[in-house]
Scaffold this motif. Structure first.
Motif, PDB file in Angstrom:
ATOM      1  N   LYS A 159       0.829  -1.199   0.000  1.00 53.85           N
ATOM      2  CA  LYS A 159       0.000   0.000   0.000  1.00 53.85           C
ATOM      3  C   LYS A 159       0.870   1.258   0.000  1.00 53.85           C
ATOM      4  CE  LYS A 159      -0.421   0.810   4.966  1.00 53.85           C
ATOM      5  NZ  LYS A 159       0.112   2.180   4.931  1.00 53.85           N
TER       6      LYS A 159
ATOM      7  N   SER B 110      -8.412  -1.212   4.570  1.00 51.48           N
ATOM      8  CA  SER B 110      -9.274  -0.883   3.427  1.00 51.48           C
ATOM      9  C   SER B 110      -8.662  -1.363   2.118  1.00 51.48           C
ATOM     10  CB  SER B 110      -9.525   0.626   3.374  1.00 51.48           C
ATOM     11  OG  SER B 110      -8.312   1.334   3.206  1.00 51.48           O
ATOM     12  N   VAL B 111      -7.337  -1.242   1.981  1.00 51.66           N
ATOM     13  CA  VAL B 111      -6.669  -1.717   0.763  1.00 51.66           C
ATOM     14  C   VAL B 111      -6.838  -3.227   0.622  1.00 51.66           C
ATOM     15  CG1 VAL B 111      -4.427  -2.044  -0.353  1.00 51.66           C
ATOM     16  CG2 VAL B 111      -5.007   0.170   0.642  1.00 51.66           C
ATOM     17  N   CYS B 112      -6.642  -3.953   1.717  1.00 53.25           N
ATOM     18  CA  CYS B 112      -6.784  -5.415   1.675  1.00 53.25           C
ATOM     19  C   CYS B 112      -8.225  -5.825   1.370  1.00 53.25           C
ATOM     20  CB  CYS B 112      -6.336  -6.026   3.002  1.00 53.25           C
ATOM     21  SG  CYS B 112      -4.555  -5.917   3.288  1.00 53.25           S
ATOM     22  N   ASP B 113      -9.194  -5.086   1.907  1.00 51.49           N
ATOM     23  CA  ASP B 113     -10.604  -5.390   1.611  1.00 51.49           C
ATOM     24  C   ASP B 113     -10.893  -5.233   0.121  1.00 51.49           C
ATOM     25  OD1 ASP B 113     -11.149  -5.954   4.230  1.00 51.49           O
ATOM     26  OD2 ASP B 113     -11.934  -3.961   4.709  1.00 51.49           O
ATOM     27  N   LYS B 114     -10.388  -4.162  -0.477  1.00 48.71           N
ATOM     28  CA  LYS B 114     -10.612  -3.936  -1.909  1.00 48.71           C
ATOM     29  C   LYS B 114      -9.914  -5.004  -2.754  1.00 48.71           C
ATOM     30  CE  LYS B 114     -11.195   1.079  -1.422  1.00 48.71           C
ATOM     31  NZ  LYS B 114     -10.619   2.417  -1.728  1.00 48.71           N
TER      32      LYS B 114
ATOM     33  N   GLN C 195     -11.942  -8.156  -2.614  1.00 47.78           N
ATOM     34  CA  GLN C 195     -13.130  -8.040  -3.469  1.00 47.78           C
ATOM     35  C   GLN C 195     -12.766  -8.288  -4.935  1.00 47.78           C
ATOM     36  OE1 GLN C 195     -14.849  -4.182  -2.725  1.00 47.78           O
ATOM     37  NE2 GLN C 195     -15.282  -4.630  -0.559  1.00 47.78           N
ATOM     38  N   THR C 196     -11.624  -7.736  -5.356  1.00 48.55           N
ATOM     39  CA  THR C 196     -11.158  -7.949  -6.731  1.00 48.55           C
ATOM     40  C   THR C 196     -10.838  -9.421  -6.971  1.00 48.55           C
ATOM     41  OG1 THR C 196     -10.205  -5.718  -6.734  1.00 48.55           O
ATOM     42  CG2 THR C 196      -9.459  -7.236  -8.448  1.00 48.55           C
TER      43      THR C 196
END
Length: 759
Positions: A24, A32-36, A39-40
């Motif tokens: 990041k 939040s970066v890991c969550d996105k 999701q990807t």
């Protein structure tokens, strides 16, 4: 050049794969970066059944789990604190008032955190969890005093005003004493300040909020809700108070027995602390582990050999029940966050564990080592990718400083022998492990002088013979200078050729030649592959790891004693560094912080009591309360870590609070004309309930953290155990030792000074 390039290797759950490492930006949130990213990943895998993506290292998952665990502990702690209030007060209304103060104080603290740029992280949330039990202390003292005055027939408005006013000075001083223990953090630097600044500020903010709410919101709510006298029978508690009064009277009559008993326990705890194991940070559980596969010492393995061993390792580890996935890659492609050396001649392995794993990280690491012991290689396993101790390095490291390389090598060999004879020291390594063989030419000065030769002249001629190429001239082409090198096409010079090398000199004023072996000796010797310098002094290192059954602190003490007994040559220095050096440095900072905090606490109490004697009596509870903290570590089998030392710092600010409330009330009664013995007994009866309530709420609020409930709780487990043990013991001290010391030191009568301002 193809043979010189290491082939890329990746094995994920037994299948070839590709590893991606994503980092990041500095301003982004890890969670939040890991969550996105997840999701990807889900969208990619859902659209292609043949594509499988496994997150081998996800710091976001770990952060979420730890934060959720801490928030759960905070919630459970608050609920337990409210239950304690309900049990002691046996009334809904005052319990509701105090329960309402908890979220208000937390909200106030979070607002202050926002404006001082403190993020919601493991450290700051741990501070809130630790502070939730102390949040209600001030409100308890205020509401209990209002509640008592209300039951004595005082009107609700008068009880609210005078009840809060009567204890305002005491709770203001007690809050300041708890807050000021974190002030010395400002004077520290390095990792101690980085780790504990957020925790200290968070606790300080929550306590400031609790003080403001206790003196404003609580009296206001009490004046509205406590509309009628709500006195209820507390038969069991009244009997307990009567029993305590009897014990207190006996203690006042036999002061020496009580004081000697407390002193013996203090000495026992202090002696036990010197034999207690130490660590920088406690081991922390995680769903992610790493391992490194490398050749044994002196072993040569090709890339194909390492890949085959890695394949076998992945298959073996993948069969362990608690393992969800395994990924391996060659060391030269080590991902971000990997704690291995990243050598090109090694394999880095990432192990993902199930969230509902049945075994601890340490047990799983032992399983991996046992199951893979048949593989012909060295395997090291890192129990957790979130080990905070990795920030400062780990294991044992010995530095040998001096000038002569031969002497340094001899001392290094002796240090290796010392480590081999030390129980618990494993994976011993030395700078000599990568040493190379060299040929040394030692010129006999007397023999060389017979031919008019100096040592420098002999070495110059040897250098000319060994030189394989020379630069003859420089030519310029298109503004570029190019060196013209003449390469010697002769075969490589051997040791035999060197011995027979003819050195030009003079004898009897005539030119003469002499063979090198006549004036010099040529021997084989080992030399380090590289020469390290520190402060312009050469040094070599010897290092080792510590096995699972031993403690770094105890082993370091054993090794240090052996180093002290070692006969170190003059001009050389042997120094034990590594993790133990960081532990000692940080512990020293914390001890100085505790001492400075004690000075601040005393000065605050002097201002509160306007006396040097009363604060001196309360201060006796601090070293004796440390007894409880040390006994807590001994009983639970915990080691003395940096976080547990922080518990002693917090304890210094907490334990004096009840003492302040007790002594303050005794002084008020004596100023009203009550004799000293009666004032002590009456204070004991009046203050035992708020003292027990404040202690129990803090203890129960920290109990879930002390039990190690939830992932990441190990970080503050030692701190909680120290605080709980110290508070349990300090409560007894406040109820018995403080009255005894007050009776001993306060011999003069106290009189109220009345100033008649008349013209």
């Amino acid at each position: 050049y193809e043979n010189n390039v290491s082939k890329s290797y990746t094995n994920v759950n037994g299948n070839p794969g590709i590893m991606l490492s994503i980092e990041k930006t500095s301003t982004a949130s890890t969670s939040s970066v890991c969550d996105k990213l997840n999701q990807t990943i889900d969208s990619l895998t859902n659209g292609n059944n043949k594509l499988h993506i496994l997150s081998l290292m996800d710091q976001g998952i770990y952060i979420d789990m730890v934060i959720n665990s801490i928030l759960d502990n905070l919630l459970y702690g608050g609920i337990l604190a409210i239950i304690v209030l309900l049990v002691f007060l046996r009334s809904i209304k005052p319990t509701v008032i105090i329960a309402f103060s908890i979220p208000m104080s937390l909200l106030f603290a979070v607002v202050l955190m926002y404006f001082t740029d403190i993020s919601l992280n493991m450290i700051s949330l741990s501070g809130l969890s630790l502070g939730v039990g102390m949040l209600v202390d001030n409100s308890i003292v205020v509401i209990e005093n209002i509640y008592r005055m209300r039951n004595n027939g005082v009107s609700r408005y008068k009880a609210a005003v005078y009840g809060a006013k009567q204890v305002s000075g005491a709770i203001f001083a007690s809050t300041l004493t708890t807050i000021c223990v974190f002030l010395p953090i400002v004077f520290t630097d390095g990792i101690t300040k980085q780790i504990f600044t957020d925790m200290g500020l968070t606790i300080a903010y929550s306590l400031i909020a609790s003080l403001i709410i206790a003196l404003t919101l609580v009296p206001c709510m009490a004046s509205k809700l406590l509309t009628s006298s709500d006195e209820k029978e507390h038969r069991w508690f009244d009997k307990f108070v009567d029993f305590y009064e009897t014990l207190l009277e006996k203690a006042l009559n036999h002061k020496s027995i009580v004081l000697i008993g407390a002193l013996i326990l203090l000495c026992f705890a202090g002696f036990s602390a010197t034999r207690m194991g130490t660590a920088f940070m406690p081991d922390m559980s995680s769903t992610q582990m790493t391992a490194t596969i490398s050749p044994k010492e002196g072993q040569e393995l090709t890339d194909d050999d390492l890949q085959k061993i890695s394949d076998d390792f992945v298959k073996i580890v993948g069969k362990i029940d608690d393992v969800e996935g395994v990924g391996a890659m060659n060391g030269s492609g080590t991902m971000i966050g990997m704690s291995s050396s990243g050598s090109s001649n090694s394999m880095s392995v990432y192990i993902v564990l199930k969230e509902d794993m049945k075994h601890s990280n340490k047990e799983i690491a032992k399983m991996i080592k046992d199951d893979t012991s048949s593989l012909n290689c060295d395997i090291s396993v890192n129990e957790s990718t979130m080990d905070m101790g990795s920030m400062v390095g780990s294991g044992i490291n010995i530095q040998i400083k001096g000038d002569n390389l031969d002497k340094l090598q001899d001392i290094s060999k002796d240090m290796v022998d010392i480590l081999k004879n030390t129980d618990g020291a494993i994976d011993i390594k030395s700078s000599l492990d990568n040493s190379e063989v060299e040929q040394r030419v030692s010129v006999n000065k007397d023999e060389a002088m017979k031919y008019g030769l100096t040592v420098a002249q002999v070495y110059q001629q040897i250098s000319e013979k060994l030189k394989s190429e020379t630069t003859s001239t420089t030519i310029t082409s298109n503004s570029n200078d190019l060196a013209v090198v003449i390469k010697n096409n002769a075969s490589e010079t051997t040791i035999k050729d060197l011995k027979l090398l003819e050195i030009k000199g003079t004898k009897n004023n005539k030119d003469a030649k002499v063979k090198l072996n006549k004036i010099a000796t040529i021997t084989n010797a080992t030399t380090p592959a590289s020469i390290n310098h520190k402060n312009q002094t050469r040094y070599m290192t010897v290092s080792a790891s510590v096995d699972e059954d031993h403690n770094i602190g105890l082993i370091s003490r054993d090794i240090q004693s052996k180093i002290d007994d070692y006969n170190t040559p003059n001009g050389y220095e042997v120094e034990l560094t590594g993790e133990n050096e960081t532990i000692n440095s940080t512990m020293k900072d914390l001890v100085l912080m505790i001492l400075l905090a004690i000075v601040f606490i005393y000065l605050i109490m002097v201002a509160q009591f306007q006396s040097l004697l009363s604060p001196f009596i309360v201060m006796f509870t601090i070293p004796l309360a440390f007894t409880g903290g040390l006994l807590g570590l001994l009983v639970t089998g915990q080691i003395l870590s940096v976080t547990s030392m922080l518990g002693f710092l917090i304890l210094a600010g907490i334990v004096v609070n009840n003492g302040i409330v007790f002594v303050d009330y005794v002084n008020q009664l004596r100023l009203d004309g009550v004799d000293k013995r009666t004032a002590l007994l009456e204070t004991g009866r009046a203050r035992i309930r708020p003292i027990l309530m404040t202690a129990m709420t803090t203890i129960l609020a920290m109990s879930t953290m002390a039990l190690g409930v939830g992932m990441g709780s190990e970080l503050s487990q030692g701190l909680s155990i120290v605080t709980i043990g110290g508070l349990l013991y300090a409560t007894l001290l406040t109820l018995f030792i403080v009255p005894i010391l007050y009776d001993i030191f306060h011999r003069r009568e106290m009189k109220k000074i009345i100033i008649d301002d008349e013209d």
